[in-house]
Scaffold this active site. Sequence first.
Site, PDB file in Angstrom:
ATOM      1  N   ASP A   8       0.866  -1.167   0.000  1.00  0.00           N
ATOM      2  CA  ASP A   8       0.000   0.000   0.000  1.00  0.00           C
ATOM      3  C   ASP A   8       0.917   1.234   0.000  1.00  0.00           C
ATOM      4  O   ASP A   8       2.096   1.144   0.354  1.00  0.00           O
ATOM      5  CB  ASP A   8      -0.883  -0.039   1.258  1.00  0.00           C
ATOM      6  CG  ASP A   8      -1.666   1.235   1.471  1.00  0.00           C
ATOM      7  OD1 ASP A   8      -2.262   1.742   0.512  1.00  0.00           O
ATOM      8  OD2 ASP A   8      -1.652   1.742   2.611  1.00  0.00           O
ATOM      9  N   PHE A   9       0.386   2.381  -0.388  1.00  0.00           N
ATOM     10  CA  PHE A   9       1.204   3.594  -0.413  1.00  0.00           C
ATOM     11  C   PHE A   9       0.991   4.460   0.832  1.00  0.00           C
ATOM     12  O   PHE A   9       1.885   4.620   1.655  1.00  0.00           O
ATOM     13  CB  PHE A   9       0.922   4.412  -1.672  1.00  0.00           C
ATOM     14  CG  PHE A   9       1.789   5.650  -1.774  1.00  0.00           C
ATOM     15  CD1 PHE A   9       3.154   5.541  -1.978  1.00  0.00           C
ATOM     16  CD2 PHE A   9       1.234   6.919  -1.661  1.00  0.00           C
ATOM     17  CE1 PHE A   9       3.972   6.670  -2.062  1.00  0.00           C
ATOM     18  CE2 PHE A   9       2.034   8.051  -1.745  1.00  0.00           C
ATOM     19  CZ  PHE A   9       3.406   7.933  -1.954  1.00  0.00           C
ATOM     20  N   ASP A  10      -0.207   5.009   0.983  1.00  0.00           N
ATOM     21  CA  ASP A  10      -0.474   5.936   2.084  1.00  0.00           C
ATOM     22  C   ASP A  10      -0.368   5.246   3.439  1.00  0.00           C
ATOM     23  O   ASP A  10      -0.999   4.214   3.680  1.00  0.00           O
ATOM     24  CB  ASP A  10      -1.868   6.549   1.927  1.00  0.00           C
ATOM     25  CG  ASP A  10      -1.961   7.438   0.701  1.00  0.00           C
ATOM     26  OD1 ASP A  10      -1.160   8.383   0.595  1.00  0.00           O
ATOM     27  OD2 ASP A  10      -2.827   7.180  -0.158  1.00  0.00           O
ATOM     28  N   GLU A  17      -1.142  10.367   4.812  1.00  0.00           N
ATOM     29  CA  GLU A  17      -2.151  10.176   3.772  1.00  0.00           C
ATOM     30  C   GLU A  17      -2.030  11.313   2.762  1.00  0.00           C
ATOM     31  O   GLU A  17      -2.151  12.488   3.120  1.00  0.00           O
ATOM     32  CB  GLU A  17      -3.556  10.172   4.390  1.00  0.00           C
ATOM     33  CG  GLU A  17      -3.809   9.040   5.371  1.00  0.00           C
ATOM     34  CD  GLU A  17      -3.961   7.693   4.668  1.00  0.00           C
ATOM     35  OE1 GLU A  17      -4.511   7.659   3.547  1.00  0.00           O
ATOM     36  OE2 GLU A  17      -3.530   6.670   5.250  1.00  0.00           O
ATOM     37  N   ARG A  53     -14.066  12.697  -0.460  1.00  0.00           N
ATOM     38  CA  ARG A  53     -12.825  13.401  -0.133  1.00  0.00           C
ATOM     39  C   ARG A  53     -12.272  14.176  -1.316  1.00  0.00           C
ATOM     40  O   ARG A  53     -11.855  15.328  -1.183  1.00  0.00           O
ATOM     41  CB  ARG A  53     -11.791  12.404   0.396  1.00  0.00           C
ATOM     42  CG  ARG A  53     -12.094  11.876   1.791  1.00  0.00           C
ATOM     43  CD  ARG A  53     -11.103  10.811   2.209  1.00  0.00           C
ATOM     44  NE  ARG A  53     -11.288   9.571   1.468  1.00  0.00           N
ATOM     45  CZ  ARG A  53     -10.398   8.593   1.408  1.00  0.00           C
ATOM     46  NH1 ARG A  53      -9.232   8.720   2.004  1.00  0.00           N
ATOM     47  NH2 ARG A  53     -10.656   7.496   0.729  1.00  0.00           N
ATOM     48  N   SER A  96      -2.355   1.649  -4.644  1.00  0.00           N
ATOM     49  CA  SER A  96      -2.838   2.745  -3.811  1.00  0.00           C
ATOM     50  C   SER A  96      -4.260   3.143  -4.157  1.00  0.00           C
ATOM     51  O   SER A  96      -4.589   3.342  -5.331  1.00  0.00           O
ATOM     52  CB  SER A  96      -1.928   3.974  -3.968  1.00  0.00           C
ATOM     53  OG  SER A  96      -2.428   5.053  -3.202  1.00  0.00           O
ATOM     54  N   GLY A  97      -5.080   3.275  -3.120  1.00  0.00           N
ATOM     55  CA  GLY A  97      -6.404   3.849  -3.291  1.00  0.00           C
ATOM     56  C   GLY A  97      -6.308   5.362  -3.414  1.00  0.00           C
ATOM     57  O   GLY A  97      -7.316   6.042  -3.562  1.00  0.00           O
ATOM     58  N   LYS A 141      -7.766  -3.736  -5.077  1.00  0.00           N
ATOM     59  CA  LYS A 141      -6.404  -4.237  -4.891  1.00  0.00           C
ATOM     60  C   LYS A 141      -6.342  -5.752  -5.057  1.00  0.00           C
ATOM     61  O   LYS A 141      -5.414  -6.288  -5.671  1.00  0.00           O
ATOM     62  CB  LYS A 141      -5.865  -3.818  -3.520  1.00  0.00           C
ATOM     63  CG  LYS A 141      -5.641  -2.318  -3.391  1.00  0.00           C
ATOM     64  CD  LYS A 141      -5.067  -1.933  -2.033  1.00  0.00           C
ATOM     65  CE  LYS A 141      -4.853  -0.430  -1.927  1.00  0.00           C
ATOM     66  NZ  LYS A 141      -4.266  -0.037  -0.629  1.00  0.00           N
ATOM     67  N   ASP A 164      -2.169  -1.147   5.684  1.00  0.00           N
ATOM     68  CA  ASP A 164      -2.567  -0.633   7.001  1.00  0.00           C
ATOM     69  C   ASP A 164      -4.072  -0.476   7.190  1.00  0.00           C
ATOM     70  O   ASP A 164      -4.527  -0.272   8.312  1.00  0.00           O
ATOM     71  CB  ASP A 164      -1.897   0.728   7.254  1.00  0.00           C
ATOM     72  CG  ASP A 164      -2.545   1.848   6.448  1.00  0.00           C
ATOM     73  OD1 ASP A 164      -3.014   2.832   7.046  1.00  0.00           O
ATOM     74  OD2 ASP A 164      -2.593   1.743   5.211  1.00  0.00           O
ATOM     75  N   ASN A 167      -9.110  -1.296   3.096  1.00  0.00           N
ATOM     76  CA  ASN A 167      -9.110  -1.563   1.653  1.00  0.00           C
ATOM     77  C   ASN A 167      -7.917  -2.416   1.225  1.00  0.00           C
ATOM     78  O   ASN A 167      -7.764  -2.732   0.050  1.00  0.00           O
ATOM     79  CB  ASN A 167      -9.171  -0.259   0.846  1.00  0.00           C
ATOM     80  CG  ASN A 167      -7.892   0.549   0.907  1.00  0.00           C
ATOM     81  OD1 ASN A 167      -7.239   0.624   1.941  1.00  0.00           O
ATOM     82  ND2 ASN A 167      -7.540   1.169  -0.197  1.00  0.00           N
ATOM     83  N   ASP A 168      -7.070  -2.816   2.187  1.00  0.00           N
ATOM     84  CA  ASP A 168      -5.990  -3.767   1.903  1.00  0.00           C
ATOM     85  C   ASP A 168      -6.431  -5.211   2.145  1.00  0.00           C
ATOM     86  O   ASP A 168      -5.701  -6.147   1.812  1.00  0.00           O
ATOM     87  CB  ASP A 168      -4.757  -3.445   2.758  1.00  0.00           C
ATOM     88  CG  ASP A 168      -4.162  -2.089   2.428  1.00  0.00           C
ATOM     89  OD1 ASP A 168      -4.018  -1.795   1.232  1.00  0.00           O
ATOM     90  OD2 ASP A 168      -3.857  -1.323   3.359  1.00  0.00           O
TER      91      ASP A 168
END
Length: 216
Positions: A8-10, A17, A53, A96-97, A141, A164, A167-168
Amino acid sequence: MLKLAVFDFDSTLMDGETIDFLAAELGLEEEVAAITRQAMEGKLDFFKSLQARVALLEGLPRVRVEEICEALPFMPGASETVAGLKRRGCKVICFSGGFRVATSHAAEVLKLDADFANILHDDEGILTGKVGGEMMFGDSKGKMLVRLQNLLGITPEETLAVGDGANDLSMFAHAATRVAFCAKPVLKEAATHVLERKDLTEVLAIAETVGADQAS
């Protein structure tokens, strides 16, 4: 032997984030962060939260978005971990979302093999508050991971996933080694390994252990 590592990225490869950094430019950080937190805890549909968002970012200049994304702080140990996994023969990929404007820069700096994320739409250089892309949904993902595994001929047993938030979960479903990194409770429950320190190099130790176990 591990052949594929998906991060994941964020709040995993990056310390924070992306959307919170962008929202801070408009004085909307707290409002956006509250929605993000609910989504990552699995209390709010990811697609709806993403739309809500991004809508708040309308009016932000694209050039400023790029400046912010190129200055995002990497998680301690990110560079060493990516390099270490690649030395072990792993393909290292970011899901990444969040947004390609951030992950593409990270992919270049960290020397990732690929990055998959969403696109912030703009009109003549100004964000419209709309978003599109390949990571829009809670199960995106997982679906992308299966496509990559099929393409590369890699099994779930040869796959490491690190994340984290809620959504993972979908990518965890297709990885035998599942690392919850400073994660929300919902992800810890699905993990094979839980890391509580902001130090990604601990993932390398897990990869070495898994490799040794698979070799024996």
